[in-house]
Design an enzyme around this catalytic site. Structure first.
Site, mmCIF file in Angstrom:
data_model
loop_
_atom_site.group_PDB
_atom_site.id
_atom_site.type_symbol
_atom_site.label_atom_id
_atom_site.label_comp_id
_atom_site.label_asym_id
_atom_site.label_seq_id
_atom_site.Cartn_x
_atom_site.Cartn_y
_atom_site.Cartn_z
ATOM 1 N N SER A 29 -8.025 -2.409 -7.158
ATOM 2 C CA SER A 29 -8.419 -1.448 -6.112
ATOM 3 C C SER A 29 -9.899 -1.587 -5.779
ATOM 4 C CB SER A 29 -8.163 -0.022 -6.588
ATOM 5 O OG SER A 29 -6.794 0.204 -6.728
ATOM 6 N N ARG A 33 -11.872 -3.036 -2.213
ATOM 7 C CA ARG A 33 -12.860 -2.206 -1.520
ATOM 8 C C ARG A 33 -14.229 -2.876 -1.504
ATOM 9 N NH1 ARG A 33 -8.672 0.701 -3.318
ATOM 10 N NH2 ARG A 33 -8.231 2.783 -2.508
ATOM 11 N N GLY A 101 -0.056 -4.289 -0.355
ATOM 12 C CA GLY A 101 0.004 -3.026 0.381
ATOM 13 C C GLY A 101 -1.383 -2.435 0.580
ATOM 14 N N ARG A 129 7.814 -2.408 3.410
ATOM 15 C CA ARG A 129 7.147 -1.193 2.909
ATOM 16 C C ARG A 129 6.750 -0.249 4.048
ATOM 17 N NH1 ARG A 129 3.153 -2.493 -1.832
ATOM 18 N NH2 ARG A 129 3.380 -0.242 -2.062
ATOM 19 N N SER A 174 -1.555 9.854 -1.826
ATOM 20 C CA SER A 174 -1.721 8.402 -1.679
ATOM 21 C C SER A 174 -3.173 8.052 -1.403
ATOM 22 C CB SER A 174 -0.848 7.882 -0.535
ATOM 23 O OG SER A 174 -1.260 6.571 -0.189
ATOM 24 N N ASP A 322 0.626 3.487 -11.023
ATOM 25 C CA ASP A 322 0.992 2.070 -11.188
ATOM 26 C C ASP A 322 1.422 1.739 -12.612
ATOM 27 O OD1 ASP A 322 0.498 1.513 -8.536
ATOM 28 O OD2 ASP A 322 -1.579 0.903 -8.882
ATOM 29 N N LYS A 349 7.035 1.224 -3.941
ATOM 30 C CA LYS A 349 5.990 0.293 -4.395
ATOM 31 C C LYS A 349 6.452 -1.143 -4.099
ATOM 32 C CE LYS A 349 3.155 3.415 -5.749
ATOM 33 N NZ LYS A 349 1.951 3.635 -4.960
HETATM 34 C C1 S3P Z 1 -3.931 1.883 -4.489
HETATM 35 C C2 S3P Z 1 -3.261 3.086 -4.384
HETATM 36 C C3 S3P Z 1 -1.907 3.311 -4.913
HETATM 37 C C4 S3P Z 1 -1.497 2.221 -5.894
HETATM 38 C C5 S3P Z 1 -1.835 0.847 -5.402
HETATM 39 C C6 S3P Z 1 -3.340 0.721 -5.175
HETATM 40 C C7 S3P Z 1 -5.279 1.766 -3.912
HETATM 41 O O1 S3P Z 1 -0.986 3.279 -3.840
HETATM 42 O O2 S3P Z 1 -0.119 2.304 -6.168
HETATM 43 O O3 S3P Z 1 -1.434 -0.137 -6.331
HETATM 44 O O4 S3P Z 1 -5.991 0.776 -4.226
HETATM 45 O O5 S3P Z 1 -5.671 2.653 -3.141
HETATM 46 P P1 S3P Z 1 -0.593 4.622 -3.014
HETATM 47 O O6 S3P Z 1 -1.755 5.027 -2.238
HETATM 48 O O7 S3P Z 1 0.554 4.186 -2.149
HETATM 49 O O8 S3P Z 1 -0.168 5.613 -4.070
#
Ligand code: S3P
Length: 439
Positions: A29, A33, A101, A129, A174, A322, A349
């Site tokens: 994550s 970013r 995603g 998704r 989320s 996760d 997911k």
């Molecule tokens: C993430 C948020 C989560 C997580 C994903 C990474 C992120 O998803 O499951 O692996 O980096 O913001 P959701 O926002 O769909 O819960």
């Protein structure tokens, strides 16, 4: 980018235990970013600890395609020459985001306010998704984004007009949707606010502040003003607690284990797994707690212990979102029943993680019952067998750890996507004592 046609299987010998000091892959994550915000900042940013996994490399490649000069990552080091808020260039192809995603949802927000059109595509899994969760709030802000009739990718973002700010209440907990709206809010007129139904990872907010961008949080509401600027900075990405989780669970379930996981991010919006495993009786201690670049970090030591089944507190669900595939393996090795509720998000997911885990646990002789929003798992004796990860990296790595307590070999199908988040998993797992081979 896609692993759709690249079969990789894991073959696991039963038994053994985990030992040693390990540094797992960089936080996924935070790595995403770091590239995104460095790219739209002014000046140079130097990133260390960057995850060189397929997902984050997809984000990196997308920004290169939009004209950002980014060095080739080497030993987790990447330098990004930021182009400023309005310096991205129209890409001459669709941006292929592979399995990621996070790339698609965050980029849809960041790109909705650009003065060029862009198409975002992905692999077979990403193409199924749900994206309405991001296109709906972005439409409220004035963006025009086409998706399939089902609301799935590809996403075609039309040339943006000036975005309006919104005050948006997330329909689900989320971090991806929250981050999408905040990133679009950077380009909107006025103040954009997001209210979340439960706390979710806050790396976007923390990192924006690190880049000198003001973000206000009041309770469950986060706000920022559009039209500001970001200044390049140095970012030290901690090891990913989601990747550390496989070793935490492996060490907790396998008698004789004692592992130390170094420099792991312990942001309180990510530590649900530690809470849940401790409630199950795991022996976990944190050492050398410190703060690195606005993110708390620690070394995590886990020693084997007898686990017990629990009712997982719903408040912990978004904080461990996760980690459930691995937590299910811990539950299978615990004494008694573990009950998970309030976790319907697991169904959307990289795979339907409730159904796919239940299928695999059943193959391995564990009694479990799927519910609408969770699962009930009876602790028992894991047998051997062949399980299908359905291309879901976290499911593949979780079942690999299950072998530590299995009676016979386990084969795991469709494991290529482990490279999306943890390319060195097999090497590190072998070093720690797991009997794993790739075939
Ligand atoms: C993430 C948020 C989560 C997580 C994903 C990474 C992120 O998803 O499951 O692996 O980096 O913001 P959701 O926002 O769909 O819960």
């Amino acid at each position: 980018m896609s692993n759709d046609s690249n079969p990789v299987q894991f073959e696991l010998m039963p038994g053994g235990h985990l030992n040693g000091q390990l540094r797992v892959a960089g936080d996924k994550s935070i790595s995403h970013r770091a590239i995104m915000l460095s790219a739209i900042a002014e000046g140079e940013s130097n990133i260390t600890g960057f995850l060189e996994g397929e997902d984050t490399l997809a984000t990196l490649a997308a920004f290169r395609t939009m004209g950002v000069n980014i060095s080739d990552p080497k030993d987790g080091k990447v330098t990004v020459q930021g182009v400023g808020m309005h310096g991205l260039q129209a890409p001459d192809t669709a941006l292929d985001l592979g399995n990621s995603g996070t790339s698609m949802r965050l980029l849809s927000g960041l790109l909705a306010g650009q003065d060029f059109a862009v198409t975002l595509t992905g692999d077979k899994s990403l193409s199924t998704r749900p994206m309405r969760r991001v296109t709906d709030p972005l439409a409220l802000m004035g963006a025009t984004i086409d998706s399939t009739e089902k609301g799935t990718p590809p996403l075609c973002i039309q040339t943006g007009s000036q975005l309006n700010s919104i005050a948006y209440t997330l329909p689900m907990a989320s971090a991806q949707v929250k981050s999408c709206v905040l990133l679009a809010g950077l380009y909107a007129k006025g103040e954009t606010c997001v209210t979340e139904p439960a706390p979710t990872r806050d790396h976007t907010e923390r990192m924006l502040q690190g880049f000198g961008y003001q973000v206000q949080r009041e309770g469950s509401r986060v706000c920022l003003q559009g039209g500001g600027r970001l200044s390049g900075m140095d970012i030290d990405v901690p090891a990913d607690i989601s990747s550390a989780t496989f070793f935490m669970v492996g060490a907790a379930i396998a008698s004789g284990s004692d592992v130390s996981l170094e420099h792991v991010g312990i942001n309180p919006t990510r530590t649900g797994v530690i809470e849940i495993l401790r409630l199950m009786g795991a022996d976990i201690s944190l050492h050398n707690e410190r703060e690195v670049g606005g993110e708390p970090v620690a070394d995590i030591q886990v020693r084997a212990s007898q686990l017990r089944g629990i009712q997982i507190p719903e408040a912990q669900v978004p904080l461990a979102i996760d980690e459930f595939p691995a937590i299910f393996i811990a539950a299978a090795c615990a004494e008694g029943e573990t009950v998970l509720t309030g976790a319907e998000e697991l169904r959307v997911k990289e795979s339907d993680r409730i159904a796919v885990m239940a299928d695999g646990l059943t193959v391995l002789g564990i009694d479990c019952q799927v519910t609408d929003d969770g699962i009930i798992i009876q602790g028992g004796q894991l047998q051997g067998g062949t399980v299908n990860s359905h291309g879901d990296h976290r499911i593949a790595m979780s079942f690999a750890m299950a072998a530590l307590r299995a009676k016979a070999p386990i084969k795991i199908l469709d494991c290529a996507n482990v490279a999306t988040s943890f390319p060195d998993f097999v090497t590190l797992a072998k070093t720690a004592g797991l009997g794993i081979q790739i075939s």
